[in-house]
Design an enzyme around this catalytic site. Sequence first.
Site, PDB file in Angstrom:
ATOM      1  CE1 TYR A 144      17.579  42.773  92.067  1.00 16.44           C
ATOM      2  CE2 TYR A 144      16.740  40.547  92.239  1.00 16.44           C
ATOM      3  CZ  TYR A 144      16.584  41.853  91.814  1.00 16.44           C
ATOM      4  OH  TYR A 144      15.453  42.225  91.140  1.00 16.44           O
ATOM      5  CG  ASP A 239      25.189  42.350  88.155  1.00 17.33           C
ATOM      6  OD1 ASP A 239      24.156  41.844  88.670  1.00 17.33           O
ATOM      7  OD2 ASP A 239      25.220  43.516  87.721  1.00 17.33           O
ATOM      8  CE  LYS A 267      21.287  49.065  90.975  1.00 18.40           C
ATOM      9  NZ  LYS A 267      19.986  49.285  91.634  1.00 18.40           N
TER      10      LYS A 267
END
Length: 430
Positions: A144, A239, A267
């Site tokens: 994702y 990613d 994050k």
Amino acid sequence: MSRTKSQLAFARAKTLMPGGVNSPARAFGAVGGDPIFIDRAQGAYLYDLDGNRYIDYIGSWGPMILGHGHPKVVEAVTRALHRGTSYGAPTEAESELAELVIEAVPSIEKVRLVNSGTEATMSAIRLARGYTGRDVIVKFAGNYHGHVDSLLVAAGSSAATLGAPNSPGVTCGTARDTLVLRYNDAAGLHAAFERHGQEIAGVILEPVVGNMGVVKPSEEFLSAARTLTRQYGALLIFDEVMTGFRVAYGGAQSLLGVTPDLTTLGKIIGGGLPVGAYGGPAAIMDHVLPAGKVFQAGTLSGNPLAVAAGIATLKVLRDENPYPRLHALAARLVGGLEQAARDADVACSVGWCESMLTLFFSSQPVTDWDTASRCDTKRYARYFWGLVERGVYMPCSQFEALFVSAAHTEADIDATIEAARQALAETAAA
Ligand code: KE4
């Protein structure tokens, strides 16, 4: 445990926001029941509206590696707050955060700060397309990368055919430029490049997957991704929104020994405030406006408060190096969960990389989305609620990672193992 106030809050929220949440993962759809509304957090703990305390293993889905309310982060954000909240003009603090990222990740010579992981991946694939002049992006099932149209795509009829939308609102035209392959399938990647190699702008992957649960790459797969992208002139995009500064200060690439062309981050680099980033060699990054022609912009990019939280967080990680202790705490938890599953005679396997891990309700190892999707998600849901009742807050989906923070103690880990032992026994009995 009473959660009446959370239930009332959820009923109100559903009249105001779609599904009562601002991100679907929080709505507890995968485990059933009403989401728990949080009042505050401190250290390794969350406190809900009804005053219940939970040992927190979601950590805001990754950012809270230092735990909640770290004094150095609080102090930095408070200091920034009194100097103004946003200017829409450049600041030295953005250069300081950029320098910390560049120092930590050698493959990054220049970096652009954005506001989320989605913005980072969206911008990175636009840059790959702008830099190569090609259209096709390769991604992998179970990975994702945020809600980017080009990446909300399901595998085509056969792995080598281009994708189909997997969300209303994503057009066939968009999906047609995305190829969805099987993670850890080197042969499939070879076949895709043989068929589409001259059209492929980039390959984007989670170098250690968190979004189907924690799954590590095989050496063969990662080597194929690096070799084929170089051979065909496509960009390899790691990613690292989740793994960046999580599995090591230099991210997964520092552990795996593979150097990508672009890296996306998020994050942890915002320390719990909204920061994303994408970076790579200056020769590629200087194609981004205003240095180059690839457009990307953002009103709050490099926001002073968010950047202050990110700088404080990265400095604590760099100077105090909590990684060995995070590894030891996670190892203690993995061993305890595996033993508890054996004692309860529940078929489980663990995916684990440093301080992120997943207890899969599956008798076989999970290496890709095919094996992940065969997990017993109903039993996971019973396990999740059994832990909630015992004051432990795990990811509300089998297909997510749990995170150990520097604020967790051995006592927290041991209490979690005991709660898991009881919850697993209950699921076995159900
Ligand atoms: P955000 O746009 O949510 O900041 O980042 C998207 C993203 C990109 N890349 C990876 C590897 C990610 O894990 C994410 C976001 N992760 C999810 C949970 N696995 C965020 C939780 C949510 O969507 O609420």
